[in-house]
Motif scaffolding. Structure first.
Motif, PDB file in Angstrom:
ATOM      1  N   GLY A   1       0.753  -1.375  -0.228  1.00 38.48           N
ATOM      2  CA  GLY A   1       0.501   0.145   0.364  1.00 38.48           C
ATOM      3  C   GLY A   1       0.902   1.574  -0.014  1.00 38.48           C
ATOM      4  O   GLY A   1       2.181   1.114  -0.424  1.00 38.48           O
ATOM      5  N   GLY A   2       0.427   2.664   0.363  1.00 36.30           N
ATOM      6  CA  GLY A   2       0.778   3.339   0.258  1.00 36.30           C
ATOM      7  C   GLY A   2       0.712   4.493  -1.224  1.00 36.30           C
ATOM      8  O   GLY A   2      -0.156   3.807  -1.281  1.00 36.30           O
ATOM      9  N   PRO A   3       0.985   5.695  -0.923  1.00 38.58           N
ATOM     10  CA  PRO A   3       0.600   6.729  -2.240  1.00 38.58           C
ATOM     11  C   PRO A   3       1.682   5.726  -3.399  1.00 38.58           C
ATOM     12  O   PRO A   3       2.753   5.294  -3.648  1.00 38.58           O
ATOM     13  CB  PRO A   3       1.446   7.867  -1.551  1.00 38.58           C
TER      14      PRO A   3
ATOM     15  N   SER B   1     -10.080   3.062   9.250  1.00 35.26           N
ATOM     16  CA  SER B   1     -10.026   1.844   9.995  1.00 35.26           C
ATOM     17  C   SER B   1     -10.494   0.864   9.595  1.00 35.26           C
ATOM     18  O   SER B   1     -10.759   0.102  10.331  1.00 35.26           O
ATOM     19  CB  SER B   1     -11.807   2.959  10.620  1.00 35.26           C
ATOM     20  N   THR B   2     -10.827   0.349   7.998  1.00 26.40           N
ATOM     21  CA  THR B   2     -10.801  -0.423   7.166  1.00 26.40           C
ATOM     22  C   THR B   2      -9.282  -1.394   7.782  1.00 26.40           C
ATOM     23  O   THR B   2      -9.419  -3.159   8.249  1.00 26.40           O
ATOM     24  CB  THR B   2     -11.464  -0.350   6.295  1.00 26.40           C
TER      25      THR B   2
ATOM     26  N   GLY C   1      -3.542   0.020   4.703  1.00 24.74           N
ATOM     27  CA  GLY C   1      -3.625  -0.146   3.490  1.00 24.74           C
ATOM     28  C   GLY C   1      -3.379  -1.644   2.286  1.00 24.74           C
ATOM     29  O   GLY C   1      -4.073  -1.235   1.169  1.00 24.74           O
ATOM     30  N   ARG C   2      -3.500  -2.471   3.554  1.00 22.01           N
ATOM     31  CA  ARG C   2      -4.200  -3.831   2.912  1.00 22.01           C
ATOM     32  C   ARG C   2      -4.902  -4.602   3.736  1.00 22.01           C
ATOM     33  O   ARG C   2      -4.983  -4.403   5.365  1.00 22.01           O
ATOM     34  CB  ARG C   2      -2.524  -5.204   3.135  1.00 22.01           C
ATOM     35  N   LEU C   3      -5.431  -5.892   3.089  1.00 23.63           N
ATOM     36  CA  LEU C   3      -6.699  -6.851   4.456  1.00 23.63           C
ATOM     37  C   LEU C   3      -6.019  -8.799   3.680  1.00 23.63           C
ATOM     38  O   LEU C   3      -5.990  -8.228   2.851  1.00 23.63           O
ATOM     39  CB  LEU C   3      -7.892  -6.721   3.408  1.00 23.63           C
TER      40      LEU C   3
ATOM     41  N   ILE D   1      -4.544 -14.635   2.033  1.00 23.40           N
ATOM     42  CA  ILE D   1      -4.177 -14.519   1.120  1.00 23.40           C
ATOM     43  C   ILE D   1      -4.279 -12.337   1.697  1.00 23.40           C
ATOM     44  O   ILE D   1      -5.338 -12.205   2.384  1.00 23.40           O
ATOM     45  CB  ILE D   1      -5.600 -14.645  -0.475  1.00 23.40           C
ATOM     46  N   GLU D   2      -3.602 -11.805   0.641  1.00 23.98           N
ATOM     47  CA  GLU D   2      -3.462 -10.142   1.025  1.00 23.98           C
ATOM     48  C   GLU D   2      -3.886  -9.102   0.017  1.00 23.98           C
ATOM     49  O   GLU D   2      -3.536 -10.101  -1.618  1.00 23.98           O
ATOM     50  CB  GLU D   2      -1.959 -10.013   1.545  1.00 23.98           C
TER      51      GLU D   2
END
Length: 374
Positions: free
Chosen positions: A108-110, A161-162, A167-169, A178-179
């Protein structure tokens, strides 16, 4: 079913070094990653085997135990953990360890700005002398209202908040972890509650830049000039991309170029070729060059002028200029000119030395036909 040897799984020898093992894992993991093979159960099993093999062989201690005891070293609690055979590890952590530094794509990240291409045509004279050119480039620039943050002045982006700012789930699917990119923040880790009115929260706006491109002497067709940081602005303060200027060189009226050398085809009068003389031609540096034509010069004769070619890029050396001459047969003859040429033809009959090349050729032709009839 017996497990495959870990070295065979990665396609390396038992004496392979750490870099070779990592390289083999990198190639196979990208090939069989579930994201690239959705719904392929065989690829999922293969991906699991590859990660399991690498998890053991990447560590000097576990590799030594495997070399000594084989798979038995990690069975019956030999290593402990929740994975198959008592061997526990997180596939996503292993994958991140190897691929996490590849441009930050998984963490993630910009989002960095894209690189841009600009095609620029120049003349051969520009390529010889070098030149500073001003170009207009349509691109995206950092928003001046929010300084690239994407948030309305006076406000700040807040942590997503998610995903908790990662930046990853991550999601557990059987023995796979799995990401995925967080859908709420699109991998940014932050969300903007009050988007900037100037850029609608993107942190960048469309703009036309005026840039100076310095073209060094000696550039060739297809040369690429990189302007660092002059590409598209990144999203919300991320680094900008680069601008690549690709040069093409316009066709010249006199010269053809091959590397640092120049070639020029020059037609000369038949009389000059026969009697000798001199010709004056321009050179690419703007000066005049005089070439002496010896008597009896034939078509295709080549003369070299040293140092009159193109500069060698980032060097003080220069190529050469090659002059290829072609005697021109006169046309539109007057009656007197025709009479003189006929007299010349009569005087030349029987004189092989006047036309040695044509005499030799037709002698061979005569022998050829005589041999056919014999």
């Amino acid at each position: 079913m017996a497990k495959q040897d870990y070295y065979q799984t990665l396609g390396v020898s038992r004496g392979a070094g750490d870099d070779e093992i990592k390289k083999a894992y990198r190639k196979l993991a990208m090939q069989y990653h579930p994201d690239r093979n959705p719904g392929d159960a065989t690829a999922e099993v293969r991906f699991k085997e590859i990660n399991e093999a690498y998890a053991v062989l990447k560590d000097g201690e576990s590799r030594a135990r495997y070399d000594r005891f084989g798979h038995a070293a990690f069975e019956n609690g030999g290593r402990g953990g929740a994975g198959p055979g008592g061997f526990g590890f997180d596939f996503a952590d292993i994958f991140d360890e190897v691929f996490g530094a590849m441009g930050g794509g998984r963490r993630g990240g910009p989002q960095s700005g894209a690189d841009l291409r600009y095609n620029l045509e120049i003349t051969l004279d520009d390529a010889y002398n070098g030149k500073a050119v001003t170009v207009q480039v349509p691109t995206s620039a950092t928003c001046e209202v929010c300084a690239g943050s994407g948030a309305e002045p006076g406000s700040q982006p807040i942590t997503c908040s998610t995903c908790g700012g990662r930046g990853r789930l991550r999601a557990q699917q059987g023995f796979f972890t799995i990401e995925r990119t967080c859908p709420a923040c699109q991998g940014q880790g932050k969300v903007i509650e009050q988007p900037c009115h100037g850029c609608q929260g993107l942190g960048r706006v469309h703009k036309e830049k005026t840039l100076r491109v310095d073209i060094p002497p000696g550039v060739e067709d297809g040369t690429r000039i990189r302007l660092s940081g002059e590409g598209e602005a990144g999203l919300r303060g991320a680094p900008p991309g680069d601008l690549y200027v690709f040069l093409s060189i316009r066709e010249h009226g006199f010269f053809q170029r091959e590397g640092a050398h120049l070639f020029c085809r020059v037609p000369i009068p038949m009389v000059t070729a026969a009697l000798g003389g001199s010709i004056e031609i321009p050179s690419v540096d703007g000066t005049r060059a005089r070439v002496t034509i010896p008597p009896g010069t034939q078509a295709g004769a080549q003369f070299r002028l040293r140092g009159k070619g193109m500069p060698v890029l980032r060097s003080s050396a220069k190529g050469d200029l090659y002059i290829n001459v072609t005697p021109e047969v006169p046309v539109g003859l007057t009656r007197r000119q025709r009479e003189l040429l006929e007299e010349f033809q009569q005087e030349s009959e029987g004189r092989e030395e006047n036309h040695p090349e044509s005499h030799g050729f037709f002698s061979r032709v005569k022998d050829f036909f005589e041999n056919l009839g014999s």
